[in-house]
Design a protein around this motif. Structure first.
Motif, short mmCIF file in Angstrom:
data_model
loop_
_atom_site.label_atom_id
_atom_site.label_comp_id
_atom_site.label_asym_id
_atom_site.label_seq_id
_atom_site.Cartn_x
_atom_site.Cartn_y
_atom_site.Cartn_z
N HIS A 38 0.78 -1.23 0.06
CA HIS A 38 0.45 0.12 -0.04
C HIS A 38 1.05 1.10 0.03
O HIS A 38 0.41 1.96 -0.98
N HIS A 54 -4.23 4.71 -6.39
CA HIS A 54 -4.73 6.42 -5.66
C HIS A 54 -5.35 7.06 -6.91
O HIS A 54 -4.33 7.24 -7.80
N HIS A 63 -8.52 -1.28 -4.93
CA HIS A 63 -8.36 -1.75 -3.29
C HIS A 63 -9.12 -2.76 -3.21
O HIS A 63 -9.05 -3.14 -2.44
N PHE A 212 -8.12 0.13 8.56
CA PHE A 212 -7.87 0.66 7.58
C PHE A 212 -8.94 -0.45 6.61
O PHE A 212 -9.52 0.18 5.80
N HIS A 216 -12.08 0.50 4.21
CA HIS A 216 -12.23 0.56 3.11
C HIS A 216 -12.90 -0.53 2.69
O HIS A 216 -13.57 -1.16 1.31
#
Ligand SMILES: [Cu+2]
Length: 273
Positions: A38, A54, A63, A212, A216
């Motif tokens: 990541h 991103h 993701h 996280f 997500h």
């Protein structure tokens, strides 16, 4: 079949098994490989160069695949585990059961942001921060610091109503659903939640904080809600876009999947509602 549930409705046993699987991935070193991946993408994704994870259309399918890989790793430890999601529009308080000591633990102490309770507190010895943004080796948070508020359901609705998936220039300056959900423009959903949690979540090494995955998983659920609401709208761009992953192009780092192959989550998991 994997069913991803709202974290607020997990039983004590489900929380215990999820936490135990996280700790085992951490112990074995597999967890930190996800943090590294990541962070590598955060560092290399740029508005005017190649961008995959991103600030680009593939934020959502990237993701989705990243979470699938992580969920499969958890399931290799305990096949009963699924990723829960955190609906931060309803569980918006620092007093939410999400942050209780039997689940993720609470905020960091004011002096240094160190999380001091729960399974991921540095004092347990079970959660060393190895993929670091600075010399500090303990998990940090600052929930809602500075009076920041989490997005509301009205904020979410305003973004879900956008009919176009993404638009040129396909980066953090774009109009459309993806960039409003990601948060570089408008009411700011995903980015704002990272900042609200603070500590590691506000850095490129954000997967150091187990929340996280729950954050997500909810962003991923909002993508599926958007698809249901706009059945005539598809992933964009379709083809021929420099530096950006088109519908049928493969994505790094896996090189074996495309956005098109990830549009439907139902072969992999369903949601509880
Ligand atoms: Cu990310």
């Amino acid at each position: 079949m994997t069913v991803r549930k709202n974290q607020a409705s997990l039983t004590a046993g489900e929380k215990r098994r999820f936490v135990a699987a996280l700790l085992e991935l951490k112990r074995s070193g597999r967890y930190d490989a996800f943090v590294s991946t990541h962070n590598d993408f955060i560092v290399s994704d740029t508005d005017h160069g190649p961008r995959t994870g991103h600030r680009s259309p593939s934020f959502l399918p990237w993701h989705r695949r990243f979470l699938l890989e992580f969920e499969r790793a958890l399931q290799s430890v305990d096949a009963s585990v699924a990723l829960p999601y955190w609906d931060w529009t309803t569980d918006s308080s620092v007093r939410s059961s999400l942050w209780a000591p039997d689940f993720l633990g609470g905020s960091g102490r004011s002096r240094d942001g160190r999380v001091t309770d729960g399974p991921f507190a540095a004092s347990t010895g079970n959660w060393p921060i190895a993929v670091r943004v600075d010399e500090r080796t303990y998990l940090r948070r600052a929930l809602g610091a500075g009076g920041l508020r989490l997005p509301t359901r009205a904020d979410v609705e305003s973004v879900l109503s956008m009919p176009t998936y993404d638009m040129p220039p396909w980066n953090s300056g774009s109009d459309g659903f993806r960039n409003h959900l990601e948060g570089w423009r408008g009411v700011n959903l995903h980015n704002r939640v990272h900042v609200w949690v603070g500590g590691h979540m506000a850095t490129g090494a954000s997967p150091n904080d187990p929340v996280f995955w729950l954050h997500h998983a909810y962003i991923d659920k909002l993508w599926s809600e958007w698809q249901r609401r706009h059945p005539g709208s598809g992933y964009l761009p379709a083809t021929g876009t420099p530096d950006v992953v088109d519908l049928d192009e493969t994505m790094r780092p896996w090189h074996d999947t495309t956005p098109a192959a990830l549009l439907d989550h139902t072969p992999h998991y369903t949601f509880d509602a």
